[in-house]
Scaffold this motif. Structure first.
Motif, PDB file in Angstrom:
ATOM      1  N   LEU A  56       5.864  -9.951  -5.751  1.00  0.00           N
ATOM      2  CA  LEU A  56       6.472  -8.652  -5.050  1.00  0.00           C
ATOM      3  C   LEU A  56       7.720  -8.526  -5.478  1.00  0.00           C
ATOM      4  CD1 LEU A  56       5.000  -8.468  -1.290  1.00  0.00           C
ATOM      5  CD2 LEU A  56       4.378  -6.989  -3.379  1.00  0.00           C
ATOM      6  N   SER A  57       8.626  -9.597  -5.140  1.00  0.00           N
ATOM      7  CA  SER A  57      10.018  -9.323  -5.508  1.00  0.00           C
ATOM      8  C   SER A  57      10.334  -9.182  -7.087  1.00  0.00           C
ATOM      9  CB  SER A  57      10.996 -10.600  -4.930  1.00  0.00           C
ATOM     10  OG  SER A  57      10.651 -11.615  -5.756  1.00  0.00           O
ATOM     11  N   ASP A  58       9.541  -9.588  -7.976  1.00  0.00           N
ATOM     12  CA  ASP A  58       9.556  -9.320  -9.342  1.00  0.00           C
ATOM     13  C   ASP A  58       8.977  -7.832  -9.760  1.00  0.00           C
ATOM     14  OD1 ASP A  58      10.571 -11.741  -9.791  1.00  0.00           O
ATOM     15  OD2 ASP A  58       8.650 -12.612 -10.407  1.00  0.00           O
ATOM     16  N   THR A  59       8.651  -7.147  -8.837  1.00  0.00           N
ATOM     17  CA  THR A  59       8.001  -5.744  -9.126  1.00  0.00           C
ATOM     18  C   THR A  59       9.181  -4.862  -8.937  1.00  0.00           C
ATOM     19  OG1 THR A  59       6.036  -6.460  -8.370  1.00  0.00           O
ATOM     20  CG2 THR A  59       6.257  -4.237  -8.756  1.00  0.00           C
ATOM     21  N   SER A  60       9.645  -4.251 -10.103  1.00  0.00           N
ATOM     22  CA  SER A  60      10.879  -3.110  -9.860  1.00  0.00           C
ATOM     23  C   SER A  60      10.310  -1.903  -9.318  1.00  0.00           C
ATOM     24  CB  SER A  60      11.391  -3.006 -11.264  1.00  0.00           C
ATOM     25  OG  SER A  60      10.243  -2.543 -12.350  1.00  0.00           O
ATOM     26  N   ASP A 107       0.775  -1.098  -0.042  1.00  0.00           N
ATOM     27  CA  ASP A 107       0.148   0.112  -0.129  1.00  0.00           C
ATOM     28  C   ASP A 107       0.832   1.007  -0.021  1.00  0.00           C
ATOM     29  OD1 ASP A 107      -2.255   1.235   0.016  1.00  0.00           O
ATOM     30  OD2 ASP A 107      -2.413   1.505   2.278  1.00  0.00           O
ATOM     31  N   ALA A 108       2.050   1.012   0.917  1.00  0.00           N
ATOM     32  CA  ALA A 108       2.693   2.378   0.829  1.00  0.00           C
ATOM     33  C   ALA A 108       3.448   2.594  -0.377  1.00  0.00           C
ATOM     34  CB  ALA A 108       3.844   2.248   2.147  1.00  0.00           C
ATOM     35  N   THR A 109       3.796   1.664  -1.180  1.00  0.00           N
ATOM     36  CA  THR A 109       4.418   1.907  -2.319  1.00  0.00           C
ATOM     37  C   THR A 109       3.462   1.871  -3.529  1.00  0.00           C
ATOM     38  OG1 THR A 109       5.018  -0.641  -2.327  1.00  0.00           O
ATOM     39  CG2 THR A 109       6.529   0.833  -1.654  1.00  0.00           C
ATOM     40  N   THR A 110       2.289   2.150  -3.106  1.00  0.00           N
ATOM     41  CA  THR A 110       1.084   2.308  -4.058  1.00  0.00           C
ATOM     42  C   THR A 110       1.020   1.174  -5.066  1.00  0.00           C
ATOM     43  OG1 THR A 110       2.330   3.633  -5.680  1.00  0.00           O
ATOM     44  CG2 THR A 110       1.326   4.738  -4.086  1.00  0.00           C
ATOM     45  N   LEU A 111       1.157  -0.178  -4.615  1.00  0.00           N
ATOM     46  CA  LEU A 111       0.813  -0.950  -5.521  1.00  0.00           C
ATOM     47  C   LEU A 111      -0.625  -1.870  -4.797  1.00  0.00           C
ATOM     48  CD1 LEU A 111       2.827  -2.680  -7.425  1.00  0.00           C
ATOM     49  CD2 LEU A 111       3.463  -4.133  -5.691  1.00  0.00           C
ATOM     50  N   LYS A 112      -1.711  -1.302  -5.689  1.00  0.00           N
ATOM     51  CA  LYS A 112      -2.998  -1.561  -5.013  1.00  0.00           C
ATOM     52  C   LYS A 112      -3.262  -3.110  -4.926  1.00  0.00           C
ATOM     53  CE  LYS A 112      -3.925   2.417  -3.625  1.00  0.00           C
ATOM     54  NZ  LYS A 112      -3.718   2.671  -2.085  1.00  0.00           N
ATOM     55  N   VAL A 113      -3.041  -3.723  -5.982  1.00  0.00           N
ATOM     56  CA  VAL A 113      -3.512  -5.094  -6.208  1.00  0.00           C
ATOM     57  C   VAL A 113      -2.516  -5.991  -5.165  1.00  0.00           C
ATOM     58  CG1 VAL A 113      -3.820  -7.363  -7.513  1.00  0.00           C
ATOM     59  CG2 VAL A 113      -4.177  -4.904  -8.487  1.00  0.00           C
ATOM     60  N   GLY A 114      -1.295  -5.708  -5.152  1.00  0.00           N
ATOM     61  CA  GLY A 114      -0.448  -6.117  -4.099  1.00  0.00           C
ATOM     62  C   GLY A 114      -1.018  -6.058  -2.530  1.00  0.00           C
ATOM     63  N   GLN A 115      -1.397  -4.927  -2.495  1.00  0.00           N
ATOM     64  CA  GLN A 115      -2.108  -4.470  -1.101  1.00  0.00           C
ATOM     65  C   GLN A 115      -3.298  -5.468  -0.710  1.00  0.00           C
ATOM     66  OE1 GLN A 115      -5.173  -2.271  -0.625  1.00  0.00           O
ATOM     67  NE2 GLN A 115      -4.723  -1.187   1.213  1.00  0.00           N
ATOM     68  N   ALA A 116      -4.188  -5.704  -1.788  1.00  0.00           N
ATOM     69  CA  ALA A 116      -5.460  -6.356  -1.569  1.00  0.00           C
ATOM     70  C   ALA A 116      -5.213  -7.668  -1.491  1.00  0.00           C
ATOM     71  CB  ALA A 116      -6.139  -6.278  -2.890  1.00  0.00           C
ATOM     72  N   GLN A 117      -3.999  -8.302  -2.138  1.00  0.00           N
ATOM     73  CA  GLN A 117      -3.825  -9.749  -2.166  1.00  0.00           C
ATOM     74  C   GLN A 117      -3.126 -10.036  -0.500  1.00  0.00           C
ATOM     75  OE1 GLN A 117      -4.606 -12.444  -3.583  1.00  0.00           O
ATOM     76  NE2 GLN A 117      -3.246 -13.742  -3.431  1.00  0.00           N
ATOM     77  N   GLY A 118      -2.240  -9.112  -0.261  1.00  0.00           N
ATOM     78  CA  GLY A 118      -1.681  -9.075   1.323  1.00  0.00           C
ATOM     79  C   GLY A 118      -2.539  -9.367   2.325  1.00  0.00           C
ATOM     80  N   LEU A 149      -3.077  -8.262 -14.560  1.00  0.00           N
ATOM     81  CA  LEU A 149      -3.514  -9.772 -14.851  1.00  0.00           C
ATOM     82  C   LEU A 149      -4.099 -10.665 -13.794  1.00  0.00           C
ATOM     83  CD1 LEU A 149      -1.296 -10.334 -17.947  1.00  0.00           C
ATOM     84  CD2 LEU A 149      -3.793 -10.173 -17.992  1.00  0.00           C
ATOM     85  N   PHE A 150      -3.081 -10.454 -12.713  1.00  0.00           N
ATOM     86  CA  PHE A 150      -3.271 -11.224 -11.615  1.00  0.00           C
ATOM     87  C   PHE A 150      -4.632 -10.893 -10.601  1.00  0.00           C
ATOM     88  CE2 PHE A 150      -3.038 -11.548  -6.965  1.00  0.00           C
ATOM     89  CZ  PHE A 150      -2.518 -12.903  -6.923  1.00  0.00           C
ATOM     90  N   GLY A 151      -4.825  -9.752 -10.826  1.00  0.00           N
ATOM     91  CA  GLY A 151      -6.133  -9.045  -9.837  1.00  0.00           C
ATOM     92  C   GLY A 151      -7.248  -9.599 -10.934  1.00  0.00           C
ATOM     93  N   LEU A 152      -7.199  -9.504 -12.206  1.00  0.00           N
ATOM     94  CA  LEU A 152      -8.396  -9.822 -13.014  1.00  0.00           C
ATOM     95  C   LEU A 152      -8.847 -11.441 -12.902  1.00  0.00           C
ATOM     96  CD1 LEU A 152      -7.750  -7.628 -16.224  1.00  0.00           C
ATOM     97  CD2 LEU A 152      -9.524  -7.547 -14.603  1.00  0.00           C
ATOM     98  N   ARG A 153      -7.528 -12.069 -12.720  1.00  0.00           N
ATOM     99  CA  ARG A 153      -7.849 -13.283 -12.868  1.00  0.00           C
ATOM    100  C   ARG A 153      -8.081 -13.931 -11.442  1.00  0.00           C
ATOM    101  NH1 ARG A 153      -2.805 -14.909 -14.230  1.00  0.00           N
ATOM    102  NH2 ARG A 153      -2.170 -15.759 -12.092  1.00  0.00           N
ATOM    103  N   LYS A 154      -7.871 -13.231 -10.199  1.00  0.00           N
ATOM    104  CA  LYS A 154      -8.437 -13.681  -9.139  1.00  0.00           C
ATOM    105  C   LYS A 154      -9.922 -13.426  -8.781  1.00  0.00           C
ATOM    106  CE  LYS A 154      -6.285 -14.780  -5.732  1.00  0.00           C
ATOM    107  NZ  LYS A 154      -5.560 -16.316  -5.507  1.00  0.00           N
ATOM    108  N   GLY A 155     -10.434 -12.505  -9.637  1.00  0.00           N
ATOM    109  CA  GLY A 155     -12.166 -12.082  -9.583  1.00  0.00           C
ATOM    110  C   GLY A 155     -12.185 -11.528  -8.389  1.00  0.00           C
ATOM    111  N   SER A 156     -13.393 -11.740  -7.885  1.00  0.00           N
ATOM    112  CA  SER A 156     -13.883 -11.116  -6.769  1.00  0.00           C
ATOM    113  C   SER A 156     -13.899 -12.285  -5.515  1.00  0.00           C
ATOM    114  CB  SER A 156     -15.295 -10.832  -6.730  1.00  0.00           C
ATOM    115  OG  SER A 156     -16.099 -10.237  -5.555  1.00  0.00           O
TER     116      SER A 156
END
Lengths: 490, 267
Positions: free
Chosen positions: A317-321, A249-260, B6-13
């Protein structure tokens, strides 16, 4: 009291020499606190000579003129001395930072003195440095900050993007939890310990129970020891996942935040299935567990799925430059500052200090679980994140090993506390080393409980990575420390 | 970076349909507040009253068959009373949705009338048209309530789907959500936040500490519950209350869910 701690009664004049010898031989100070022995104040300095060696409690009687400050020899003692002065009223002479830390000092009786009355007290005022110069701006931030966060207040002195000085004001949430224990039975104290810092509820209960068991000389049955480690590692998993969600979240990676956050939620739901509580509470008691627990039938499957998703997430995450770039060289903490100011847990291990209580002073079932310790040297936000990556991966392995060692049997042995006894307990919480020192009175009720929390240590260190850094990096740097305010303030 | 999209889309809701889907609240296994069952206590037994660390349990003639009553506004769900009870009178329950509009509803009362509470719900519904912006203030918590409040924005609970948002500025907030034991030093910032909010504004006490003081009550810096400091519209005890319980209480405030506990009796 076990062989894992030695009490050395010392004279005040011998303290500097002993401390210098300890530091010269690779040891370190852990904490200092005051308590009352037959109504007379004493101060204990808890020394850790090294891995595998017994902790030492250097106990000194306090003369009427107070004690000399040892903060110039071991800087990490500075905060403990100031706290003792605020809470107990013992004066430390020649202190390099003599201002109050926790509470406003004034007319009232210090709250931990025997017989102190119930006055409502306020936090120590913000101790600000003298900063002079043209174009210097001041920014006061908090205690009510954006989003859902814990309360703390910060003052930035800055020019443009450059932060010159940063001064936090903590302890606005100081609830006096150490005094809350006083007079309780040893069983009732667990409930309080769990609520000192709820994101480490199990670590607190564990360190507390081990302190009582140390004082009583009892040993929980094997099944309880394995369960304690299993729950402690699940607690580490959800905390570290929360950490990565926050850092993304702090590095503005929104999908990464949601997944965590989603993985953290799955871990909490798994914990609820295992132990009836999303944050593992209401489980431990001196002598073992309060009730036997059973793993849900599909536990292994759920854990494996969670582990697989977590590994994939950490790899992404570690692949995200953009994420790595923001962490690299941000908030560098040198090994020297980390040692001097007393950094602990993933923070010290990211600055090259190879310490972990689970390995160095094993408790519960950790001897058999053989935890590995992650280590980095760079001391920047990336190193702090990498240490947690390794710890998180390894925690899954530890849970699996613990599941394999879970044999049927009793979960609680008799634990009769002895009158006028002392005990020390510790645990490596998700944020670092946690200590409980407890003293029981003649009726075996709690007379004094001292808590050394990891966030107290790490908040002490954190500002040294903010001075002379950039505003842009602040939020990322704070997230990379993963601090708890409640743990620090108590 | 594209792989995240892509990951986000694939995961869906991952979001739950709760409360529309009744059982999909994600709190299976959570031990909630204890229940008082019918039965007679052993002669002179006060085990539960003594075991309770927050003085939530008492005895009152007629409150239940045994006379035992629980003030759920003081309960920290530590389960000690359930463990020490020698009779099958106190029992662990899976009840956690305990948001109420009137503090007294968390206690046993012979006859309880709360027309104000009903009226409040109607007023909020007309004013806010079911959407809500929240300003949270931590007034001395242990971090547990924050952990569960932060969970509200994870993909599972996804609070936004209900039109409820956390906001940074009190100027744009409708609801002040307060957690913690109300330390003396946080009262000033708390009041300033409240005063900065435009009217009409509402206040919710979340967690047993904010409702009644909780485990830290009686400490040398702590208070005895939020309603000693400002008017409170909804009380949600719990230690900590889980995310589904918080959502239930928020929907209760905007009149989109009904109260589950009445006059201190669990469903």
């Amino acid at each position: 009291m076990s062989g894992q701690i030695q009490i050395r009664n010392m004279l005040v004049d011998d303290l500097p020499t002993a401390l210098n010898t300890l530091l010269a031989t690779g040891g370190r100070m852990q904490m200092a606190y005051a308590w009352f022995c037959d109504g007379q104040p004493r101060v204990c300095y808890l020394a850790a000579p090294g891995a595998g060696q017994a902790f030492e409690c250097w106990s000194v009687a306090v003369p009427s003129g107070g004690l000399p400050s040892l903060a110039s020899i071991a800087p990490l003692l500075g905060w403990y001395e100031r706290e003792i002065q605020d809470l107990v009223g013992i004066v430390f002479r020649n202190h390099p930072e003599p201002n109050p830390l926790v509470l406003e000092r004034g007319e009232h009786t210090p709250p931990l003195l025997p017989g102190a009355k119930g006055v409502v007290m306020t936090t120590a005022p913000h101790a600000l440095p003298e900063v002079e110069g043209e174009d210097i701006q001041e920014l006061d931030f908090g205690p009510v900050r954006a989003d859902v966060v814990e309360s703390a207040q910060f003052r930035f002195f800055y020019i443009g993007e450059r932060i010159l000085r940063y001064q936090p004001r903590l302890f606005l949430k100081h609830r006096g939890m150490e005094r809350r224990f006083q007079g309780l039975t040893t069983e009732a104290g667990v409930v309080v310990a769990e609520r000192v810092s709820a994101t480490a509820s199990l670590a607190h209960a564990l360190a507390y129970c081990q302190a009582i068991e140390d004082a009583a000389g009892c040993e929980p049955p094997p099944r309880a020891l394995v369960w304690r480690c299993l729950l402690a590692e699940l607690e580490r998993i959800y905390n570290h996942l929360h950490y990565f969600g926050h850092l993304a979240d702090a590095t503005t990676l929104k999908v990464g935040q949601a997944q965590g956050r989603w993985l953290e939620e799955q871990t909490k739901q798994l914990l609820a299935h295992v132990c009836g509580s999303r944050l593992p509470m209401n489980l431990l008691t001196p002598g073992g567990l309060r009730r036997d627990l059973q793993l849900p039938d599909d536990f292994a499957g759920q854990l494996a799925a969670l582990e697989k998703e977590t590994r994939y997430y950490l790899d992404m995450l570690s692949d995200t430059s953009s994420y790595i770039d923001r962490l690299q060289a941000t908030g560098v903490l040198s090994q020297q500052v980390a040692f001097d100011k007393g950094a602990t847990g993933p923070i010290e291990r990211a600055s090259g200090l190879d310490r972990d209580l689970r390995r160095d002073h094993p408790y519960a079932d950790y001897v058999m679980l053989a935890p590995e310790v992650a280590l980095r040297d760079a001391g920047d936000a990336l190193a702090r994140a990498e240490v947690r990556v390794e710890e998180l991966r390894h925690s899954f392995t530890l849970v699996e090993r613990a599941v394999g060692r879970l044999k049927p049997g009793e979960v609680c042995s008799t634990c009769v506390p002895r009158p006028d006894s002392f005990g020390l307990g510790w645990a490596e919480s998700p944020r670092g080393s946690l200590f409980y020192a407890i003293y029981l009175d003649q009726q075996t009720r709690l007379a004094r409980v001292k808590i050394k929390s990891p966030s107290y240590s790490n908040w002490r260190v954190f500002p040294f990575t903010v001075h002379d850094s950039n505003m842009m990096d602040y939020a990322i740097n704070e997230a990379s420390f993963g601090l708890s305010v409640a743990g620090c303030d108590r | 970076m594209a792989f995240w999209t892509l990951f986000g889309l694939r995961k869906g809701s991952a979001s739950t349909k709760w409360p529309k889907a009744v059982d999909d609240h994600g709190q299976q296994g959570v031990l909630g507040m204890p229940k008082v069952l019918d039965g007679v206590c052993a002669e002179g037994c006060e085990a539960c009253i003594e075991a309770c660390p927050t003085q939530a349990i008492g005895r009152k003639e007629g409150a239940s068959q045994s006379g035992i009553f629980i003030d759920y506004g003081r309960c920290i769900t530590c389960q000690r009373c359930v463990e020490v009870c020698p009779e099958p009178i106190l029992q662990a329950s899976d009840t956690w949705a305990l948001g109420v509009r009137n503090r007294d509803e968390l206690c046993w009362q012979a006859a309880l009338q709360t027309p104000e509470a009903t009226e409040l719900g109607q007023r909020i519904q007309t004013r806010f048209r079911r959407s809500l912006h929240i300003r949270h203030v931590d007034a001395g918590s242990c971090g547990g309530c924050e952990s569960e409040l932060q969970a509200l924005n994870n993909p599972f609970y996804n609070l936004h789907r209900l039109g409820i948002y956390f906001t940074a500025s009190p100027r744009s907030a409708d609801l002040l959500l307060v957690t913690g034991a109300l330390t003396r030093s946080m009262l000033g910032p708390l009041r300033t936040t409240w005063e900065a909010m435009p009217e009409p504004r509402w206040v919710m006490a979340v967690g047993t500490c904010a409702v009644s003081g909780g485990i830290a009550e009686g400490g040398y810096t702590c208070g005895h519950g939020l309603d000693n400091e400002m008017p409170v519209d909804v009380y949600l005890p719990g230690c900590p209350p889980n995310p589904a319980a918080i959502i239930h209480a928020l929907l209760l405030l905007v009149g989109r869910s009904s109260q589950h506990i009445h006059a201190g009796r669990l469903p």
